[in-house]
Design a protein around this motif. Structure first.
Motif, PDB file in Angstrom:
ATOM      1  N   LEU A  25       1.687 -63.336  20.659  1.00  0.00           N
ATOM      2  CA  LEU A  25       1.533 -62.457  21.730  1.00  0.00           C
ATOM      3  C   LEU A  25       0.077 -62.430  22.100  1.00  0.00           C
ATOM      4  O   LEU A  25      -0.772 -62.433  21.292  1.00  0.00           O
ATOM      5  CB  LEU A  25       2.128 -60.877  21.437  1.00  0.00           C
ATOM      6  N   GLU A  26      -0.250 -61.736  23.427  1.00  0.00           N
ATOM      7  CA  GLU A  26      -1.495 -61.427  23.679  1.00  0.00           C
ATOM      8  C   GLU A  26      -2.030 -59.896  23.625  1.00  0.00           C
ATOM      9  O   GLU A  26      -0.960 -59.191  23.381  1.00  0.00           O
ATOM     10  CB  GLU A  26      -1.933 -61.867  25.273  1.00  0.00           C
ATOM     11  N   ALA A  27      -3.187 -59.630  23.603  1.00  0.00           N
ATOM     12  CA  ALA A  27      -3.706 -58.188  23.260  1.00  0.00           C
ATOM     13  C   ALA A  27      -2.940 -57.241  24.110  1.00  0.00           C
ATOM     14  O   ALA A  27      -2.513 -56.237  23.719  1.00  0.00           O
ATOM     15  CB  ALA A  27      -5.126 -58.168  23.279  1.00  0.00           C
ATOM     16  N   LYS A  28      -2.817 -57.753  25.465  1.00  0.00           N
ATOM     17  CA  LYS A  28      -2.364 -56.927  26.596  1.00  0.00           C
ATOM     18  C   LYS A  28      -1.013 -56.606  26.342  1.00  0.00           C
ATOM     19  O   LYS A  28      -0.397 -55.579  26.729  1.00  0.00           O
ATOM     20  CB  LYS A  28      -2.759 -57.564  27.862  1.00  0.00           C
ATOM     21  N   ASP A  29      -0.100 -57.258  25.528  1.00  0.00           N
ATOM     22  CA  ASP A  29       1.363 -56.860  25.540  1.00  0.00           C
ATOM     23  C   ASP A  29       1.555 -56.285  24.127  1.00  0.00           C
ATOM     24  O   ASP A  29       2.842 -56.060  23.615  1.00  0.00           O
ATOM     25  CB  ASP A  29       1.865 -58.274  25.280  1.00  0.00           C
ATOM     26  N   ILE A  30       0.335 -55.684  23.375  1.00  0.00           N
ATOM     27  CA  ILE A  30       0.783 -55.122  22.159  1.00  0.00           C
ATOM     28  C   ILE A  30       0.281 -53.700  22.256  1.00  0.00           C
ATOM     29  O   ILE A  30      -1.016 -53.547  22.783  1.00  0.00           O
ATOM     30  CB  ILE A  30       0.098 -55.695  20.931  1.00  0.00           C
ATOM     31  N   ILE A  31       0.727 -52.633  21.677  1.00  0.00           N
ATOM     32  CA  ILE A  31       0.365 -51.171  21.738  1.00  0.00           C
ATOM     33  C   ILE A  31       0.427 -50.877  20.107  1.00  0.00           C
ATOM     34  O   ILE A  31       1.150 -50.953  19.406  1.00  0.00           O
ATOM     35  CB  ILE A  31       1.010 -50.174  22.585  1.00  0.00           C
ATOM     36  N   GLY A  32      -0.822 -50.263  19.674  1.00  0.00           N
ATOM     37  CA  GLY A  32      -0.752 -49.902  18.164  1.00  0.00           C
ATOM     38  C   GLY A  32      -0.638 -48.325  18.282  1.00  0.00           C
ATOM     39  O   GLY A  32      -1.491 -47.578  18.833  1.00  0.00           O
ATOM     40  N   CYS A  33      -0.003 -47.852  17.153  1.00  0.00           N
ATOM     41  CA  CYS A  33      -0.001 -46.297  17.076  1.00  0.00           C
ATOM     42  C   CYS A  33      -0.359 -45.920  15.566  1.00  0.00           C
ATOM     43  O   CYS A  33       0.394 -46.394  14.637  1.00  0.00           O
ATOM     44  CB  CYS A  33       1.450 -45.713  17.483  1.00  0.00           C
ATOM     45  N   ASP A  34      -1.277 -44.814  15.546  1.00  0.00           N
ATOM     46  CA  ASP A  34      -1.706 -44.229  14.477  1.00  0.00           C
ATOM     47  C   ASP A  34      -2.161 -42.939  14.519  1.00  0.00           C
ATOM     48  O   ASP A  34      -2.960 -42.892  15.527  1.00  0.00           O
ATOM     49  CB  ASP A  34      -2.518 -45.183  13.630  1.00  0.00           C
ATOM     50  N   PRO A  35      -2.080 -41.961  13.776  1.00  0.00           N
ATOM     51  CA  PRO A  35      -2.694 -40.868  14.112  1.00  0.00           C
ATOM     52  C   PRO A  35      -4.296 -40.597  14.093  1.00  0.00           C
ATOM     53  O   PRO A  35      -4.795 -40.007  14.551  1.00  0.00           O
ATOM     54  CB  PRO A  35      -2.141 -39.720  13.122  1.00  0.00           C
ATOM     55  N   VAL A  36      -4.766 -41.843  13.439  1.00  0.00           N
ATOM     56  CA  VAL A  36      -6.333 -41.931  13.171  1.00  0.00           C
ATOM     57  C   VAL A  36      -6.985 -42.709  14.098  1.00  0.00           C
ATOM     58  O   VAL A  36      -8.111 -42.676  14.237  1.00  0.00           O
ATOM     59  CB  VAL A  36      -6.530 -42.298  11.764  1.00  0.00           C
ATOM     60  N   VAL A  37      -6.216 -43.200  15.220  1.00  0.00           N
ATOM     61  CA  VAL A  37      -6.787 -44.056  16.076  1.00  0.00           C
ATOM     62  C   VAL A  37      -7.039 -43.095  17.490  1.00  0.00           C
ATOM     63  O   VAL A  37      -6.495 -42.180  17.868  1.00  0.00           O
ATOM     64  CB  VAL A  37      -6.114 -45.230  16.600  1.00  0.00           C
ATOM     65  N   ASP A  38      -8.170 -43.742  18.088  1.00  0.00           N
ATOM     66  CA  ASP A  38      -8.294 -43.212  19.441  1.00  0.00           C
ATOM     67  C   ASP A  38      -7.441 -43.788  20.478  1.00  0.00           C
ATOM     68  O   ASP A  38      -6.750 -44.574  20.485  1.00  0.00           O
ATOM     69  CB  ASP A  38      -9.960 -43.433  19.834  1.00  0.00           C
ATOM     70  N   GLU A  39      -7.364 -42.892  21.673  1.00  0.00           N
ATOM     71  CA  GLU A  39      -6.528 -43.265  22.810  1.00  0.00           C
ATOM     72  C   GLU A  39      -7.428 -44.260  23.628  1.00  0.00           C
ATOM     73  O   GLU A  39      -8.402 -43.695  24.295  1.00  0.00           O
ATOM     74  CB  GLU A  39      -6.140 -41.920  23.602  1.00  0.00           C
ATOM     75  N   ARG A  40      -7.089 -45.550  23.483  1.00  0.00           N
ATOM     76  CA  ARG A  40      -7.951 -46.189  24.403  1.00  0.00           C
ATOM     77  C   ARG A  40      -6.938 -47.462  25.028  1.00  0.00           C
ATOM     78  O   ARG A  40      -5.922 -48.013  24.308  1.00  0.00           O
ATOM     79  CB  ARG A  40      -8.907 -47.159  23.433  1.00  0.00           C
ATOM     80  N   GLU A  41      -7.342 -47.888  25.816  1.00  0.00           N
ATOM     81  CA  GLU A  41      -6.791 -49.038  27.060  1.00  0.00           C
ATOM     82  C   GLU A  41      -6.764 -50.466  26.276  1.00  0.00           C
ATOM     83  O   GLU A  41      -6.169 -51.362  26.160  1.00  0.00           O
ATOM     84  CB  GLU A  41      -7.103 -49.180  28.326  1.00  0.00           C
ATOM     85  N   HIS A  42      -8.173 -50.688  25.805  1.00  0.00           N
ATOM     86  CA  HIS A  42      -8.746 -51.669  25.205  1.00  0.00           C
ATOM     87  C   HIS A  42      -9.333 -51.357  23.862  1.00  0.00           C
ATOM     88  O   HIS A  42     -10.659 -51.117  24.118  1.00  0.00           O
ATOM     89  CB  HIS A  42      -9.437 -52.547  25.923  1.00  0.00           C
ATOM     90  N   ASN A  43      -9.001 -51.303  22.551  1.00  0.00           N
ATOM     91  CA  ASN A  43      -9.619 -51.000  21.539  1.00  0.00           C
ATOM     92  C   ASN A  43     -10.129 -52.065  20.939  1.00  0.00           C
ATOM     93  O   ASN A  43      -9.593 -52.871  20.121  1.00  0.00           O
ATOM     94  CB  ASN A  43      -8.821 -50.126  20.583  1.00  0.00           C
ATOM     95  N   LYS A  44     -11.559 -52.015  20.783  1.00  0.00           N
ATOM     96  CA  LYS A  44     -12.196 -53.393  20.180  1.00  0.00           C
ATOM     97  C   LYS A  44     -11.880 -53.083  18.641  1.00  0.00           C
ATOM     98  O   LYS A  44     -12.430 -54.246  18.118  1.00  0.00           O
ATOM     99  CB  LYS A  44     -13.750 -53.137  20.691  1.00  0.00           C
ATOM    100  N   ASP A  45     -11.911 -52.091  18.146  1.00  0.00           N
ATOM    101  CA  ASP A  45     -11.672 -52.122  16.727  1.00  0.00           C
ATOM    102  C   ASP A  45     -10.380 -52.850  16.356  1.00  0.00           C
ATOM    103  O   ASP A  45     -10.256 -53.127  15.001  1.00  0.00           O
ATOM    104  CB  ASP A  45     -11.591 -50.619  16.143  1.00  0.00           C
TER     105      ASP A  45
END
Length: 266
Positions: A25-45
């Motif tokens: 899959l491409e990055a645009k097709d994936i969303i990651g969920c975790d209470p410690v992450v920031d709300e970002r459209e493109h998270n470089k981390d």
């Protein structure tokens, strides 16, 4: 196809990177969920995927959900996302939690596949057992196999065998680390430097495993190739057999299998 990964710890991010590195899959097709992450459209981390602290928001936007959370929190996670989960595929790597227990906390329309990876997946040398639930389609299984193959090798098994896999390949790396450490200690005992002894032990184990994989020969045949009459190897093997190394390893795996079953019932 959209994927939501709930849990961006070590194994969650390892599977994420395997998916991206192998163009599943491409990055645009994936969303990651975790209470410690920031709300970002493109998270470089996390290689440019979308991230959110809300599991519900992530599940809403995806067709497939990878559950990479601890087994003790899985029930609460499922209950929190249940209203957004209709007709979706759930892939769980939570140890000890059966597909039936997962389905109890999801809508009837959901499909479930259980996966048991092991820690060598962190270096793309993992082996993952894949146990499809009764509603999982062939396409679902192929998708999960691609994910697992991205970090090593995925094998499809019946769910009643997953405890055996846990005891062998899940716990097995710890047994191999003990063997490597013992071989290195033996080298030090006989005059080698610690660094050299450890490198020799590691490469001996890695090379021997590669020989089994590449040649397809039975380990017993490969053992015989280096065991000459009256030589050093047969004398060492005599000690191994006398001390019962085979029985110790078999008993260790069996006890781990037993404990895996116990945890699944808690």
């Amino acid at each position: 196809m959209k994927l939501c990964i709930i849990g961006l710890g070590k194994m969650g991010t390892t599977l994420l990177y395997g998916i991206l590195d192998n163009n599943i899959l491409e990055a645009k097709d994936i969303i990651g969920c975790d209470p410690v992450v920031d709300e970002r459209e493109h998270n470089k981390d996390y290689r440019g995927i979308r991230t959110t602290g809300s599991n519900y928001r992530g599940v809403e936007q995806a067709d497939n959900i990878l559950l990479a959370v601890k087994p003790q929190v899985l029930k609460n996670v499922l209950q929190g996302i249940k209203p957004a989960s209709e007709n979706k595929l759930f892939i769980s790597i939570a140890a000890g939690v059966s597909t039936d227990r997962i389905k109890e906390n999801l809508p009837e329309s959901c499909r479930v596949i259980r996966v048991m990876p092991n820690t060598p997946a962190l270096v793309n040398q993992g082996v993952s057992a894949i146990s499809p639930g009764e509603k999982a389609t062939d396409d679902d299984i192929e998708f999960v196999k691609k994910i697992c193959n991205g970090v090593g090798k995925g094998v499809v098994i019946e769910e009643h065998l997953i405890d055996a896999v846990t005891g062998l390949s899940g716990s097995g790396p710890a047994y191999i680390y003990v063997i490597i450490e013992a071989l290195a200690d033996a080298g030090v005992l006989n005059g080698l430097s610690r660094d050299l002894a450890l490198e020799l032990a590691v490469r001996t184990v890695a090379g021997s495993a590669e020989m089994v994989l590449k040649t397809g020969q039975h380990p017993g045949q490969l053992k015989d190739m280096v065991t000459s009459p009256g030589g050093t190897t047969i004398n060492g093997l005599q000690v191994i057999e006398k001390r019962g190394l085979r029985g110790i390893l078999m008993e260790a795996v069996s006890r781990a299998v037993e404990r895996s079953r116990e945890l699944g019932e808690e």
